[in-house]
Write a protein that holds these residues in place. Sequence first.
Motif, PDB file in Angstrom:
ATOM      1  N   PHE A  65       0.843  -1.197   0.000  1.00 25.23           N
ATOM      2  CA  PHE A  65       0.000   0.000   0.000  1.00 25.23           C
ATOM      3  C   PHE A  65       0.886   1.258   0.000  1.00 25.23           C
ATOM      4  CE2 PHE A  65      -2.412   3.271   2.301  1.00 25.23           C
ATOM      5  CZ  PHE A  65      -3.532   3.338   1.498  1.00 25.23           C
ATOM      6  N   TRP A  66       1.883   1.272   0.865  1.00 23.87           N
ATOM      7  CA  TRP A  66       2.775   2.434   0.978  1.00 23.87           C
ATOM      8  C   TRP A  66       3.533   2.674  -0.333  1.00 23.87           C
ATOM      9  CZ3 TRP A  66       8.083   3.235   0.632  1.00 23.87           C
ATOM     10  CH2 TRP A  66       8.545   4.477   1.105  1.00 23.87           C
ATOM     11  N   HIS A  67       4.074   1.602  -0.914  1.00 23.67           N
ATOM     12  CA  HIS A  67       4.860   1.757  -2.137  1.00 23.67           C
ATOM     13  C   HIS A  67       4.017   2.324  -3.277  1.00 23.67           C
ATOM     14  CE1 HIS A  67       8.034  -0.633  -0.236  1.00 23.67           C
ATOM     15  NE2 HIS A  67       8.806  -0.116  -1.153  1.00 23.67           N
ATOM     16  N   PHE A  68       2.748   1.896  -3.348  1.00 20.38           N
ATOM     17  CA  PHE A  68       1.916   2.384  -4.447  1.00 20.38           C
ATOM     18  C   PHE A  68       1.363   3.781  -4.186  1.00 20.38           C
ATOM     19  CE2 PHE A  68       2.206  -2.041  -5.784  1.00 20.38           C
ATOM     20  CZ  PHE A  68       2.560  -1.826  -7.112  1.00 20.38           C
ATOM     21  N   THR A  69       0.997   4.065  -2.936  1.00 24.01           N
ATOM     22  CA  THR A  69       0.436   5.393  -2.675  1.00 24.01           C
ATOM     23  C   THR A  69       1.506   6.484  -2.736  1.00 24.01           C
ATOM     24  OG1 THR A  69       0.605   4.941  -0.326  1.00 24.01           O
ATOM     25  CG2 THR A  69      -1.586   4.701  -1.305  1.00 24.01           C
ATOM     26  N   THR A  70       2.748   6.165  -2.409  1.00 24.65           N
ATOM     27  CA  THR A  70       3.816   7.172  -2.450  1.00 24.65           C
ATOM     28  C   THR A  70       4.517   7.198  -3.815  1.00 24.65           C
ATOM     29  OG1 THR A  70       5.381   5.536  -1.652  1.00 24.65           O
ATOM     30  CG2 THR A  70       4.372   6.968   0.012  1.00 24.65           C
ATOM     31  N   GLY A  71       4.278   6.197  -4.654  1.00 25.32           N
ATOM     32  CA  GLY A  71       4.964   6.129  -5.944  1.00 25.32           C
ATOM     33  C   GLY A  71       6.385   5.569  -5.807  1.00 25.32           C
ATOM     34  N   GLU A  72       6.763   5.185  -4.592  1.00 22.05           N
ATOM     35  CA  GLU A  72       8.127   4.682  -4.352  1.00 22.05           C
ATOM     36  C   GLU A  72       8.412   3.382  -5.094  1.00 22.05           C
ATOM     37  OE1 GLU A  72      10.952   5.841  -2.275  1.00 22.05           O
ATOM     38  OE2 GLU A  72       9.843   7.604  -2.857  1.00 22.05           O
ATOM     39  N   TRP A  73       7.378   2.674  -5.534  1.00 15.42           N
ATOM     40  CA  TRP A  73       7.588   1.415  -6.258  1.00 15.42           C
ATOM     41  C   TRP A  73       8.438   1.648  -7.505  1.00 15.42           C
ATOM     42  CZ3 TRP A  73       5.829   0.970 -11.313  1.00 15.42           C
ATOM     43  CH2 TRP A  73       4.908   1.941 -11.724  1.00 15.42           C
ATOM     44  N   ARG A  74       8.370   2.881  -8.045  1.00 11.65           N
ATOM     45  CA  ARG A  74       9.135   3.164  -9.276  1.00 11.65           C
ATOM     46  C   ARG A  74      10.638   3.037  -9.058  1.00 11.65           C
ATOM     47  NH1 ARG A  74       5.427   7.345  -9.341  1.00 11.65           N
ATOM     48  NH2 ARG A  74       3.744   6.967 -10.804  1.00 11.65           N
ATOM     49  N   GLN A  75      11.073   3.247  -7.816  1.00 17.87           N
ATOM     50  CA  GLN A  75      12.507   3.166  -7.521  1.00 17.87           C
ATOM     51  C   GLN A  75      13.058   1.756  -7.776  1.00 17.87           C
ATOM     52  OE1 GLN A  75      14.573   5.446  -5.454  1.00 17.87           O
ATOM     53  NE2 GLN A  75      13.073   6.882  -4.658  1.00 17.87           N
ATOM     54  N   TYR A  76      12.166   0.772  -7.793  1.00 15.33           N
ATOM     55  CA  TYR A  76      12.608  -0.631  -7.871  1.00 15.33           C
ATOM     56  C   TYR A  76      12.590  -1.200  -9.281  1.00 15.33           C
ATOM     57  CZ  TYR A  76      12.118  -0.415  -2.810  1.00 15.33           C
ATOM     58  OH  TYR A  76      12.253  -0.069  -1.493  1.00 15.33           O
ATOM     59  N   ILE A  77      12.207  -0.367 -10.268  1.00 18.80           N
ATOM     60  CA  ILE A  77      12.173  -0.894 -11.628  1.00 18.80           C
ATOM     61  C   ILE A  77      13.618  -1.104 -12.103  1.00 18.80           C
ATOM     62  CG2 ILE A  77      11.462  -0.426 -14.019  1.00 18.80           C
ATOM     63  CD1 ILE A  77       9.211   1.322 -12.795  1.00 18.80           C
ATOM     64  N   LYS A 115      18.486  -2.166  -7.322  1.00 17.59           N
ATOM     65  CA  LYS A 115      17.177  -2.231  -7.988  1.00 17.59           C
ATOM     66  C   LYS A 115      16.876  -3.661  -8.420  1.00 17.59           C
ATOM     67  CE  LYS A 115      17.179   2.338 -10.183  1.00 17.59           C
ATOM     68  NZ  LYS A 115      15.949   3.096 -10.014  1.00 17.59           N
ATOM     69  N   LEU A 116      17.851  -4.281  -9.080  1.00 22.67           N
ATOM     70  CA  LEU A 116      17.660  -5.631  -9.611  1.00 22.67           C
ATOM     71  C   LEU A 116      17.441  -6.640  -8.471  1.00 22.67           C
ATOM     72  CD1 LEU A 116      17.738  -7.074 -12.363  1.00 22.67           C
ATOM     73  CD2 LEU A 116      20.123  -7.633 -11.903  1.00 22.67           C
ATOM     74  N   THR A 117      18.278  -6.546  -7.441  1.00 22.23           N
ATOM     75  CA  THR A 117      18.177  -7.498  -6.327  1.00 22.23           C
ATOM     76  C   THR A 117      16.859  -7.340  -5.583  1.00 22.23           C
ATOM     77  OG1 THR A 117      20.539  -7.185  -6.071  1.00 22.23           O
ATOM     78  CG2 THR A 117      19.432  -8.367  -4.311  1.00 22.23           C
ATOM     79  N   TYR A 118      16.507  -6.104  -5.233  1.00 23.32           N
ATOM     80  CA  TYR A 118      15.286  -5.886  -4.455  1.00 23.32           C
ATOM     81  C   TYR A 118      14.052  -6.233  -5.297  1.00 23.32           C
ATOM     82  CZ  TYR A 118      18.414  -3.315  -1.320  1.00 23.32           C
ATOM     83  OH  TYR A 118      19.447  -2.960  -0.489  1.00 23.32           O
ATOM     84  N   PHE A 119      14.131  -5.957  -6.593  1.00 16.86           N
ATOM     85  CA  PHE A 119      13.016  -6.304  -7.479  1.00 16.86           C
ATOM     86  C   PHE A 119      12.825  -7.828  -7.463  1.00 16.86           C
ATOM     87  CE2 PHE A 119      11.288  -7.322 -11.722  1.00 16.86           C
ATOM     88  CZ  PHE A 119      10.163  -6.516 -11.717  1.00 16.86           C
ATOM     89  N   GLY A 120      13.937  -8.558  -7.573  1.00 18.58           N
ATOM     90  CA  GLY A 120      13.886 -10.027  -7.544  1.00 18.58           C
ATOM     91  C   GLY A 120      13.300 -10.540  -6.233  1.00 18.58           C
ATOM     92  N   LEU A 121      13.667  -9.884  -5.139  1.00 16.16           N
ATOM     93  CA  LEU A 121      13.130 -10.302  -3.834  1.00 16.16           C
ATOM     94  C   LEU A 121      11.624 -10.057  -3.787  1.00 16.16           C
ATOM     95  CD1 LEU A 121      15.640  -8.923  -1.170  1.00 16.16           C
ATOM     96  CD2 LEU A 121      15.227 -11.299  -1.770  1.00 16.16           C
ATOM     97  N   LYS A 122      11.218  -8.873  -4.275  1.00 21.47           N
ATOM     98  CA  LYS A 122       9.806  -8.501  -4.177  1.00 21.47           C
ATOM     99  C   LYS A 122       8.900  -9.306  -5.098  1.00 21.47           C
ATOM    100  CE  LYS A 122      10.722  -3.789  -2.823  1.00 21.47           C
ATOM    101  NZ  LYS A 122       9.863  -3.318  -1.742  1.00 21.47           N
ATOM    102  N   VAL A 123       9.385  -9.596  -6.307  1.00 17.06           N
ATOM    103  CA  VAL A 123       8.474 -10.288  -7.231  1.00 17.06           C
ATOM    104  C   VAL A 123       8.701 -11.794  -7.265  1.00 17.06           C
ATOM    105  CG1 VAL A 123       8.223  -8.232  -8.691  1.00 17.06           C
ATOM    106  CG2 VAL A 123       9.815 -10.047  -9.361  1.00 17.06           C
ATOM    107  N   LEU A 124       9.811 -12.266  -6.719  1.00 13.85           N
ATOM    108  CA  LEU A 124      10.066 -13.702  -6.804  1.00 13.85           C
ATOM    109  C   LEU A 124      10.264 -14.364  -5.442  1.00 13.85           C
ATOM    110  CD1 LEU A 124      10.355 -15.675  -9.217  1.00 13.85           C
ATOM    111  CD2 LEU A 124      12.812 -15.566  -8.851  1.00 13.85           C
TER     112      LEU A 124
END
Length: 215
Positions: A65-77, A115-124
């Motif tokens: 919820f926090w990542h989407f409402t603040t737009g911070e999710w973009r940092q992880y692309i 970015k790559l590592t945290y993205f992998g953790l979050k989506v996988l």
Amino acid sequence: MTKKVYVYRSFERFWHWLQAILIIFLAFSGFEIHGLYKFFGFEEAVLYHNIAAYLFIILIVFAIFWHFTTGEWRQYIPTYKNLSKQMQYYLWGMFKNEPHPTKKTVLRKLNPMQKLTYFGLKVLVIPVMVTSGLLYMLFRYPQGNEIQYLNIASLEIIALVHTIAAFFLISFVIVHLYLITTGETLTSNLKAMLTGYEELEDDDESETKKLEENK
Ligand code: HEM
């Protein structure tokens, strides 16, 4: 010239540290369940592991919820830009005192490897961990809504997947602990995640302004 900048907001720090505690506790209780050692005793280890797992899931829901409402999710692309430079820096650049290949700013606080590592953790890794854990739970403790199509053989697969993902997560934690010491100073990254503030190069006024607004 450097300036003290507010990089990590309060919820972000709370999420980071609670997540760290929960993952370490889940790993500790999980490997007791696995049979590696005896500390709580099997039954209690399972109970505590389940409680921590529920807390972890609640935290994940708030964090999404926090990542989407603040737009911070973009940092992880993830991005390829400077990825190899960043790898080279970690492999040998930093041992030769070379400067960091990417500049940290509030709007770009993660380097390409992060970015790559945290993205992998979050989506996988974390989704696999949570899904296999929940399947494990529902299978072992069926209460009305049991998963009927699972049989013993597939429980073994679930346990194996859950354990493999646990190894990935623990490897990440170990590498992460080492890499936090490789900021501008030995403790600058750690201090930033504790206080929210970090000394960053001061050459982008618009970012500083945005940050003041977000406080
Ligand atoms: C929401 C997340 C999680 C859920 C729902 C969950 C759930 C479970 C359940 C139900 C079990 C089996 C308990 C039993 O035998 O009755 C288990 C075992 C285990 N868990 Fe988790 N867990 C989660 C996260 C984690 C994390 C983050 C780690 C480690 C980093 C971890 C490591 C382990 C290990 C090593 C085992 C033993 C596997 C085996 O040998 O069969 N778990 N987990």
